[in-house]
Design an enzyme around this catalytic site. Structure first.
Site, mmCIF file in Angstrom:
data_model
loop_
_atom_site.group_PDB
_atom_site.id
_atom_site.type_symbol
_atom_site.label_atom_id
_atom_site.label_comp_id
_atom_site.label_asym_id
_atom_site.label_seq_id
_atom_site.Cartn_x
_atom_site.Cartn_y
_atom_site.Cartn_z
ATOM 1 N N GLU A 56 4.141 33.373 -26.705
ATOM 2 C CA GLU A 56 2.853 34.015 -26.419
ATOM 3 C C GLU A 56 3.008 35.366 -25.713
ATOM 4 O O GLU A 56 2.595 35.531 -24.568
ATOM 5 C CB GLU A 56 1.993 33.091 -25.555
ATOM 6 C CG GLU A 56 1.558 31.834 -26.281
ATOM 7 C CD GLU A 56 0.331 32.031 -27.156
ATOM 8 O OE1 GLU A 56 -0.086 33.187 -27.385
ATOM 9 O OE2 GLU A 56 -0.210 31.011 -27.617
ATOM 10 N N GLU B 215 4.063 24.206 -31.840
ATOM 11 C CA GLU B 215 3.226 23.386 -30.969
ATOM 12 C C GLU B 215 2.135 22.789 -31.842
ATOM 13 O O GLU B 215 1.554 23.476 -32.667
ATOM 14 C CB GLU B 215 2.555 24.226 -29.866
ATOM 15 C CG GLU B 215 3.524 24.780 -28.855
ATOM 16 C CD GLU B 215 2.862 25.662 -27.779
ATOM 17 O OE1 GLU B 215 1.656 25.523 -27.520
ATOM 18 O OE2 GLU B 215 3.589 26.496 -27.215
HETATM 19 C C1 IPT Z 1 -0.292 27.294 -25.895
HETATM 20 C C2 IPT Z 1 0.888 27.675 -25.053
HETATM 21 O O1 IPT Z 1 1.909 28.201 -25.837
HETATM 22 C C3 IPT Z 1 1.441 26.555 -24.273
HETATM 23 O O2 IPT Z 1 2.293 27.090 -23.306
HETATM 24 C C4 IPT Z 1 0.368 25.764 -23.640
HETATM 25 O O3 IPT Z 1 -0.340 26.574 -22.782
HETATM 26 C C5 IPT Z 1 -0.546 25.271 -24.709
HETATM 27 O O4 IPT Z 1 -1.115 26.341 -25.370
HETATM 28 C C6 IPT Z 1 -1.690 24.478 -24.183
HETATM 29 O O5 IPT Z 1 -1.389 23.513 -23.280
HETATM 30 S S1 IPT Z 1 -1.283 28.728 -26.064
HETATM 31 C C7 IPT Z 1 -2.903 28.223 -26.445
HETATM 32 C C8 IPT Z 1 -3.861 29.276 -26.021
HETATM 33 C C9 IPT Z 1 -3.052 27.969 -27.905
#
Ligand code: IPT
Length: 975
Positions: free
Chosen positions: A419, A495
């Protein structure tokens, strides 16, 4: 924005505001757990004092004669905010200070650390030495024996100084000043607690004349010939021996030999040793080749499917200062839950963790310590990854990761960070990494164009989009050339399936996509563990704290608790579900025909390590069981097999086969017998002969109606007792304490039902009784259930019938008005005496399940206390439903209690508080058991869970639409 003319010129930057990575450190090098050169750990108790700001000019504490005996003591590795000095703070993406890179706020907690140490008596008198820090957050200035060594930034990366000339046998004084905030903080905006301190090991290493400066192992595997190729580059040169392969070679020389390859499923390591003039370093070689071939990510020539998790380093008491046992526990738990991959979100882990990944077998995406997410809030203005002044710091971070971790076979991809938006600095990092290590792939998610990467990676893409990507039919990029390039890349979800609170839902459907579309090579659930910090209430009850619990003026609440493990590493239902969904052996079949198919879904391993069993059950009781002969199928192979003949029995009831695959012998991560995969196949039922019992008639007397074992209030038609057991209700209930996924993330474009349900008032439904009618055999209660201020309603008819000892309730529900949203749940709630604290049921278990999180629920007989049926989500919310329940019993220790049978099966929930209390609770100690009631929900339907706390909502097939419904329960007393 330009400066207005009357503004002061910018003040000189302090070293901790310098965008460069610092000065005085040695070039980075590979980390090894051991070497022949002596090492001295400086972990232990240090002296510590905390200042509220960074501008203390006084560095006299670094002088050898300084008296720090009055200072506090602090455990190193550790974070001072977890040892009684200051407080932790949690923000997801927002910087907890004004965004003005590279400036830091005046409030910049600064910890002075001091340690006096002697060298061991056998420490060599001559030779160089290094002082090594594995991790310090976020900026350190270091002195040894009064001489300043330098400063560094880059919290989760190693930094080393040459100190041989300064060391003396006794009374060495190491002084380290650590600033919480630095220019580096702008590069470290990961979604986690801000935890300053020296949180990883500090070591002095002797570096004899001719010691290894650095070593780079290249060990590839040619799957077409079965040979491994080895070349070890080292500085200075020396010799490498691999006794098991009979190899002896010079550094820089190539050798080939037939080998067993390394894979995450078969983590074959060969012990080797590098010998230079001054040092012997043990190496562990894993031969494997990573590539993108024909649009697929392959290892040793085969497509791999990543069944991964994102792992932050976390311990509920020690933060990111992890001990070796905790690291091993993480890897063991991952392996035990069929996980085969880990993304080290969002920084390189403690180096020993990667040794464990090599040894026990996990594919690793090693991610650089880099995130600039908070620039998103200012339109990415000033984003360091697109500002050349920061590029040296970015390259320094890339180099510190790659150099440290380059000898781990488990690492198959380098990730630039998380990010950060897009920018030239990322391209520079990717270029440097490829140049230095062409044998691994480069990952970065934040740039849709994939210009710098070897895989197309996304986060939280909904199922239908993943499906389109799988078919190579996604929205094209504007830039044709980049678009064509991206189309040829394999796809992963770095993710997905946000595991916050109850959930994630929809895992099964993602897995189907990964299995259907070869381009979709799996993903990494967000995330491994809840970062809840252990605390106690004044009366000593332990709970886990989240954002806002430390008085932070800016915070993101419980968004930091979104893992598959609870903070104390107890697996959550989400992990149990994930284990089932990703099981590497598929067993399916036709229990009636007595056939089953076994598919080996491993990418490399055959099934010789597993032992299979069968059992035949009627109504949850095992009538026969045995070993099941399954051939040792190779990876990807399948076999159609016969089941044994079912036992001959007079038993009537529901019959099923349960087939299991277990470890045949002990492994490094679980003992023999550990279950890897299972399946339930329904078998033909033999229905019991119907019992004809005389219908009971309702009788009215003294404002009461009795019907069979039931006693009712004649005015309201409410059941008040079952036999001699006082009960409240049952009456319609549609409310559940919204889950984090019901509530959704504020930025979600889709409808978020938690707030919608509240807005409609589903938590404050009113029950109006319209009629209490009796016939010869029935008691019927008509009711209208509705919230204030709307004409939406549910028309409910409760129809009671009975025999002498059984009371049957048939519920019919008809929605009135325009219900455009689903219902949270649909069923009845009743209260029974608090003494009925023990539950037995036949149905799904042992853990909770919801419509889209029920893969792991197996139909059997279960029993648990009501207390143990609760899932202790860090922020309390709906939990604990058991799926597909045929019957349930709640009893007192004496055996007195009630039995509930469902027609059809139902969702069974029992708790010592109401949904309203559950919803009001912010932490687990807020849940106070009712002294007199166990609340029981018997649900005909539950709305799915989804993953909308960050990802997509509930899939259409798991919505609980407001629609006419009928369901019934039969109640009887026990004891
Ligand atoms: C995404 C992040 O990469 C991760 O670090 C964590 O924050 C996750 O979300 C949520 O728990 S970024 C999100 C704005 C899609």
């Amino acid at each position: 924005m330009s400066r207005s003319p009357d503004q002061q010129p910018a003040p000189a930057l302090r070293y901790y505001e310098d965008v460069s990575p610092g000065g005085g450190t040695l070039p980075p090098r590979a980390w090894h757990a051991a070497s022949s050169a002596p090492r001295l750990s400086l972990n232990g108790i240090w002296r510590f004092r905390l200042a509220p700001s960074a501008d203390a000019e006084d560095d006299s504490f670094a002088r050898p004669g300084y008296d720090a005996s009055g200072w506090d003591e602090l455990a190193v590795p550790g974070h001072w905010v977890l040892q009684g000095h200051g407080s932790p703070a949690y923000t997801n993406t927002g910087y907890p200070f004004p965004v003005d890179p590279p400036r830091t706020p005046d409030e910049n907690p600064t910890g002075d650390h001091r340690r006096v140490f002697d060298l061991p008596v056998d420490w060599p008198a001559a030779g160089a030495a290094t002082l090594r820090f594995e991790g310090v957050e976020s900026c350190a200035r270091v002195w040894l024996n009064g001489t300043e060594l330098g400063t560094f930034q880059g919290s989760r990366l190693p930094h080393e100084f040459a100190v041989g000339h300064l060391l003396r046998p006794r009374g060495n004084v190491l002084a380290v000043r650590v600033h919480q905030w630095s220019a580096g903080s702008y590069l470290e905006d990961q979604d986690q607690w801000w935890l300053p301190g020296i949180f990883r090991d500090v070591t002095v290493e002797h570096r004899p004349e001719g010691a290894v400066r650095d070593v780079f192992v290249h060990a590839s595997y040619d799957h077409t010939t079965g040979t491994g190729t080895l070349r070890v580059d080292a500085e200075p040169g020396g010799r490498v021996s691999v006794p098991e392969l009979g190899l002896e070679l010079a550094t820089g020389e190539r050798a080939t030999a037939p080998v067993e390859p390394w894979t995450a499923e078969t983590p074959r390591l060969y012990a080797a040793e590098l010998t230079t003039a001054g040092e012997r370093v043990p190496l562990r070689l894993g031969f494997r080749t990573v590539a993108v071939e024909g649009g697929l990510l392959t290892v040793n020539g085969r497509r791999v499917l990543l069944r991964g998790v994102n792992r932050h380093e976390f311990h509920p008491e020690r933060g990111r200062a992890l001990d070796p046992e905790t690291m091993r526990r993480d890897v063991e738990l991952m392996k035990q839950h069929n996980i085969n991959a880990v993304r080290t979100s969002h920084y390189p882990p403690h180096p020993a963790f990667l040794d464990l990944c090599d040894e026990l077998g996990l594919w690793v995406i090693d991610e650089c310590d880099l995130e600039t997410h908070g620039f998103h809030a200012v339109g990415w203005r000033g984003n360091p990854v697109d500002d050349d002044r920061w590029t040296p710091a970015l390259l320094d971070r890339a180099a510190r990761m790659v150099e440290r971790d380059k000898n781990h076979p488990s690492v198959i991809m380098w990730s630039l960070g998380n990010e950060c938006g897009t920018g030239r600095g990322l391209t520079a990092m990717a270029r440097w990494i490829r140049e230095r290590d062409p044998d691994r792939l480069v990952h970065y998610e934040g740039d849709l164009s994939c210009r710098d990467t070897d895989v197309y990676s996304r986060m939280y893409a909904p199922h239908e989009e993943v499906e389109r990507i799988g078919r190579r039919a996604e929205t094209p990029l504007l830039d044709r050339e980049l678009g064509e390039r991206r189309d040829r890349l394999p796809f992963i979800l770095c993710e997905y399936a946000h595991a916050m609170g109850n959930g994630p839902g929809g895992l099964t459907e993602y897995q189907r996509l990964f299995e259907t579309h070869e381009r979709c090579q799996g993903g990494f659930v967000w995330e491994w563990i809840d970062h809840g910090l252990a605390r106690r209430t004044p009366d000593g009850r332990r709970y886990f704290a989240y954002g806002g619990d430390f008085g932070e003026e800016l915070h993101d609440g419980n968004f930091v608790c979104d893992g598959l493990l609870f903070p104390d590493r107890t697996p959550s239902p989400g992990l149990v579900e994930y284990k089932k969904v990703i099981e590497p052996v598929l067993i399916e079949g036709d229990g009636a025909a007595g056939t089953a198919r076994v598919v080996n879904r491993h990418d490399f391993a055959d099934l010789s390590g597993l032992a299979f069993t069968w059992s035949y059950e009627v109504d949850g009781e095992t009538l026969a069981a045995g070993e099941w002969e399954v051939p040792p199928l190779s990876a990807g192979a399948a076999a159609d097999l016969k089941l044994p003949d079912p036992p001959v029995t007079e038993r009537t009831g529901e019959a099923q086969w349960t087939l299991r695959a277990r470890l045949a012998s002990d492994t490094a991560w679980a003992a023999a017998g550990h279950e890897v995969a299972w399946a339930r196949l329904p078998a033909p039922n033999r229905p019991p002969a119907p019992v004809i019992a005389a219908a009971a008639a309702p009788r009215r007397a003294d404002g009461r109606i009795t019907l069979g074992p039931g006693a009712f209030d004649a005015a309201t038609g409410a059941l008040t007792a079952l036999g001699d057991l006082p009960v409240t209700g049952p009456r319609l209930d549609v409310w559940r304490a919204p889950t984090d996924n019901d509530n959704g993330a504020p930025w979600q474009p889709e409808e978020r039902y938690g707030p919608i349900w509240r807005g409609l008032g589903l938590h404050r439904m009113r029950h109006r009784v319209d009629a209490v009618e009796t016939t010869d055999t029935t008691l019927t209660v008509r009711s209208r259930v509705a919230p204030a201020a709307t004409d939406l309603a549910l028309a409910v008819r409760y129809r009671w019938t009975a025999t002498a000892d059984r009371l049957r309730l048939a519920v019919s529900v008809v929605p009135e008005g325009d219900w455009s949203c689903p219902l949270p749940r649909l069923g009845v709630r009743l209260g029974v005496p608090a003494s009925c604290g023990h539950a037995r049921w036949y149905g799904g278990g042992p853990g909770e399940a919801y419509p889209d999180t029920r893969a792991a629920a197996r139909v059997a007989r279960w029993e648990l206390s009501v207390d143990a049926m609760q899932t202790p989500y860090v922020r309390p919310q709906e939990n604990g439903a058991r799926a597909d329940v045929r019957w349930a019993e709640l009893t007192e220790p004496s055996g007195r209690g009630l039995r509930i049978e469902g027609q059809p099966v139902f969702w069974f929930t029992a708790r010592r508080w109401t949904s309203e209390r559950l919803e009001a609770a912010e932490h687990t100690p807020d849940l106070l058991p009712s002294p007199d009631t166990v609340w029981v929900n018997l649900d005909h339907g539950q709305h799915g869970i989804g993953s909308q706390s960050c990802g997509p909502g509930v899939l259409p097939e798991y919505r609980l639409e407001a629609a006419p419904a009928e369901f019934s329960f039969t109640f009887s007393t026990l004891g």
